[in-house]
Design a protein around this motif. Structure first.
Motif, PDB file in Angstrom:
ATOM      1  N   GLN A 349      -9.674  -0.527   5.942  1.00 64.57           N
ATOM      2  CA  GLN A 349      -8.206  -0.587   5.968  1.00 64.57           C
ATOM      3  C   GLN A 349      -7.605   0.820   5.941  1.00 64.57           C
ATOM      4  O   GLN A 349      -6.644   1.112   6.676  1.00 64.57           O
ATOM      5  CB  GLN A 349      -7.698  -1.394   4.769  1.00 64.57           C
ATOM      6  CG  GLN A 349      -6.182  -1.602   4.785  1.00 64.57           C
ATOM      7  CD  GLN A 349      -5.679  -2.356   3.561  1.00 64.57           C
ATOM      8  OE1 GLN A 349      -6.459  -2.676   2.653  1.00 64.57           O
ATOM      9  NE2 GLN A 349      -4.392  -2.625   3.518  1.00 64.57           N
ATOM     10  N   GLN A 353      -5.334   2.488   8.991  1.00 67.62           N
ATOM     11  CA  GLN A 353      -3.973   3.017   8.790  1.00 67.62           C
ATOM     12  C   GLN A 353      -3.760   4.349   9.512  1.00 67.62           C
ATOM     13  O   GLN A 353      -2.644   4.666   9.918  1.00 67.62           O
ATOM     14  CB  GLN A 353      -3.689   3.177   7.299  1.00 67.62           C
ATOM     15  CG  GLN A 353      -3.450   1.852   6.581  1.00 67.62           C
ATOM     16  CD  GLN A 353      -3.382   2.010   5.065  1.00 67.62           C
ATOM     17  OE1 GLN A 353      -3.702   3.066   4.524  1.00 67.62           O
ATOM     18  NE2 GLN A 353      -2.958   0.951   4.384  1.00 67.62           N
ATOM     19  N   SER A 356      -2.234   3.950  12.942  1.00 68.05           N
ATOM     20  CA  SER A 356      -0.948   3.247  13.034  1.00 68.05           C
ATOM     21  C   SER A 356       0.083   4.035  13.822  1.00 68.05           C
ATOM     22  O   SER A 356       0.107   5.271  13.788  1.00 68.05           O
ATOM     23  CB  SER A 356      -0.397   2.969  11.626  1.00 68.05           C
ATOM     24  OG  SER A 356      -1.286   2.144  10.906  1.00 68.05           O
TER      25      SER A 356
END
Length: 365
Positions: A349, A353, A356
Motif C-alpha cells: 500500500q 501511494q 498516485s
C-alpha cells in the motif's frame, strides 16, 4: 603627506580587489554551462561543466530545450549532436545536491527540476531530426536521459554507464521505466536494482548504445547520421561481463523479495555479490523501481515520464532520498539509515501511494 599616502594606498588596494572580483565574475559569465552552435548543417550541444563531470542543472535544461525545438523545426538543420566537454564525462547525472536542498526547504526547484528535465527527455524521444548522443565517458542518471531516448547513442571505450539511483533513495528516472524493461531478458531490471556499471563495448552490446566508435574518433567533424549508420552496425554479441542466462534466472521473480531469495539460493559468487549490493540499497527505492519497470514495459515514453514525475515527488516527500544523498554524496560514510530498513517492513500500500496522481500538479506535455 603620510596620511594621504596611506589612504591612496588603501583606495588602490580596494580598486585592485574590485577589479579582481569583476574579472572573476566576467570569467564565470563567459564560461557558459551549455554551448549551442551550428556546425555546417548540424546543431551541436556541448555540456560544459567538466569540473563537476557535466552535471545537469535547471538553467542548462532551460537552454537546451528551446534550442532543440528550434533546430527540430529548422530546415537548415539536418541533425542534432550532443556531447560533453572535458574528456571524462558525457554527463554524470543531475545536480542532486541542489535538488536535495530545495526539497528540504520546500523550494519549488524540487518540482521544477524534475518537471522540466522530463519534458526535455520526452522532446529528445520525439525529436523528428536524427539526434546523436556521443556518450564518451561517464554517463549516469540525468546523462542517460539526455542520450538514451535519441535515435543514435554512440559509446566509446571510455563510456561508463549506470543508473545508480537506488543507492541514494531514488529510482532510475529520466525515462528509465521506458528503456530499461525493453532491454533483453531481465537485464534492465538487473541494471535498475543494482546500479551495475556497464563499460565500453558492453554498453552497446547491452542495447543501451546503438553504436561503438573509438574515443579519438568521437568528434563532431567526422560523425554524422549517415556514416554512423553505415560504418558501425550494432553488435549482435552479448556483453562479455554479463552472464545473461544467470541474470535472467536470478532476476525472474514476482517481487524484490523473490529476487533476493533467488540470489541467496543460487550461492554463486555472482549471485552473492548482487545480494550484497541489494542489501545496501533503499528498500523503498527497490520496490518502487520494481513496480516502475513492470508498469513501464507496457507504457509509452510520455506516460512513463508522467508516472516517474509522481514518483519523484513521492521521493521528495519521503526521507530515504535525503538520507541517501547525505550518506553517499555529502558525508560519504556510505552508511545510510533507511526507513523502513527492510523490504519486509514496506507494505504494498505504501509503494502504491507513490504512484498516485498529483491532480493539477501532474506532469503534462
Amino acid at each position: 603627506f603620510a596620511t594621504a599616502l596611506f589612504f591612496c594606498s588603501l583606495r588602490l588596494r580596494s580598486l585592485c580587489r574590485l577589479q579582481r572580483i569583476q574579472a572573476h565574475m566576467m570569467s564565470t559569465q563567459v564560461e557558459a554551462e551549455v554551448l549551442l552552435e551550428k556546425v555546417g548543417r548540424a546543431g551541436v550541444i556541448t555540456i560544459n561543466r567538466p569540473k563537476v563531470l557535466n552535471a545537469l542543472n535547471l538553467p542548462m535544461i532551460r537552454q537546451i530545450y528551446p534550442q532543440l525545438k528550434k533546430w527540430e523545426n529548422d530546415k537548415e538543420t539536418e541533425i542534432v549532436i550532443i556531447k560533453g566537454a572535458g574528456g571524462k564525462a558525457f554527463c554524470a547525472g543531475g545536480d542532486i545536491r541542489a535538488v536535495t536542498e530545495a526539497g528540504k526547504a520546500g523550494d519549488p526547484l524540487a518540482e521544477d527540476f524534475f518537471r522540466e528535465e522530463y519534458i526535455l527527455n520526452n522532446a529528445i524521444g520525439a525529436c523528428k531530426k536524427p539526434y546523436i548522443a556521443l556518450i564518451d565517458g561517464i554517463t549516469m542518471g540525468g546523462g542517460v536521459g539526455l542520450s538514451v531516448h535519441g535515435r543514435f547513442r554512440v559509446a566509446s571505450e571510455k563510456t561508463l554507464f549506470a543508473m545508480p539511483e537506488t543507492a541514494i533513495g531514488l529510482f532510475p528516472d529520466v525515462g528509465g521505466g521506458y528503456f530499461l524493461p525493453r532491454l533483453r531478458g531481465k537485464l534492465g531490471l538487473f541494471l535498475a536494482l543494482t546500479g551495475f556499471r556497464l563499460k565500453g563495448r558492453d554498453v552497446q552490446r547491452a542495447g543501451v548504445a546503438t553504436h561503438f566508435v573509438e574515443s579519438k574518433k568521437v568528434t563532431q567533424n567526422n560523425l554524422d547520421s549517415s556514416n554512423i549508420h553505415s560504418k558501425n552496425r550494432p553488435s549482435r554479441k552479448k556483453p562479455n561481463i554479463l552472464k545473461y542466462n544467470q541474470v535472467f534466472l536470478l532476476f525472474s521473480a514476482s517481487s524484490v523479495e523473490g529476487i533476493v531469495q533467488n540470489l541467496k539460493a543460487d550461492g554463486s559468487e555472482f549471485a552473492n555479490k548482487q545480494a550484497e549490493t541489494l542489501a545496501r540499497m533503499s528498500p523503498t527505492s527497490l520496490k518502487i523501481t520494481f513496480k516502475q519497470l513492470q508498469a513501464g514495459a507496457a507504457l509509452s515514453l510520455p506516460d512513463v515520464l508522467v508516472m516517474e514525475y509522481r514518483l519523484s515527488q513521492a521521493c521528495m516527500r519521503g526521507c530515504d532520498f535525503y538520507e541517501g544523498v547525505r550518506a553517499v554524496l555529502v558525508d560519504k560514510d556510505q552508511s545510510p539509515k533507511w526507513n523502513p530498513s527492510t523490504l519486509e517492513e514496506l507494505s504494498d500500500q505504501t509503494v502504491e501511494q507513490c504512484f498516485s496522481s498529483l491532480g493539477e500538479k501532474d506532469l503534462t506535455f
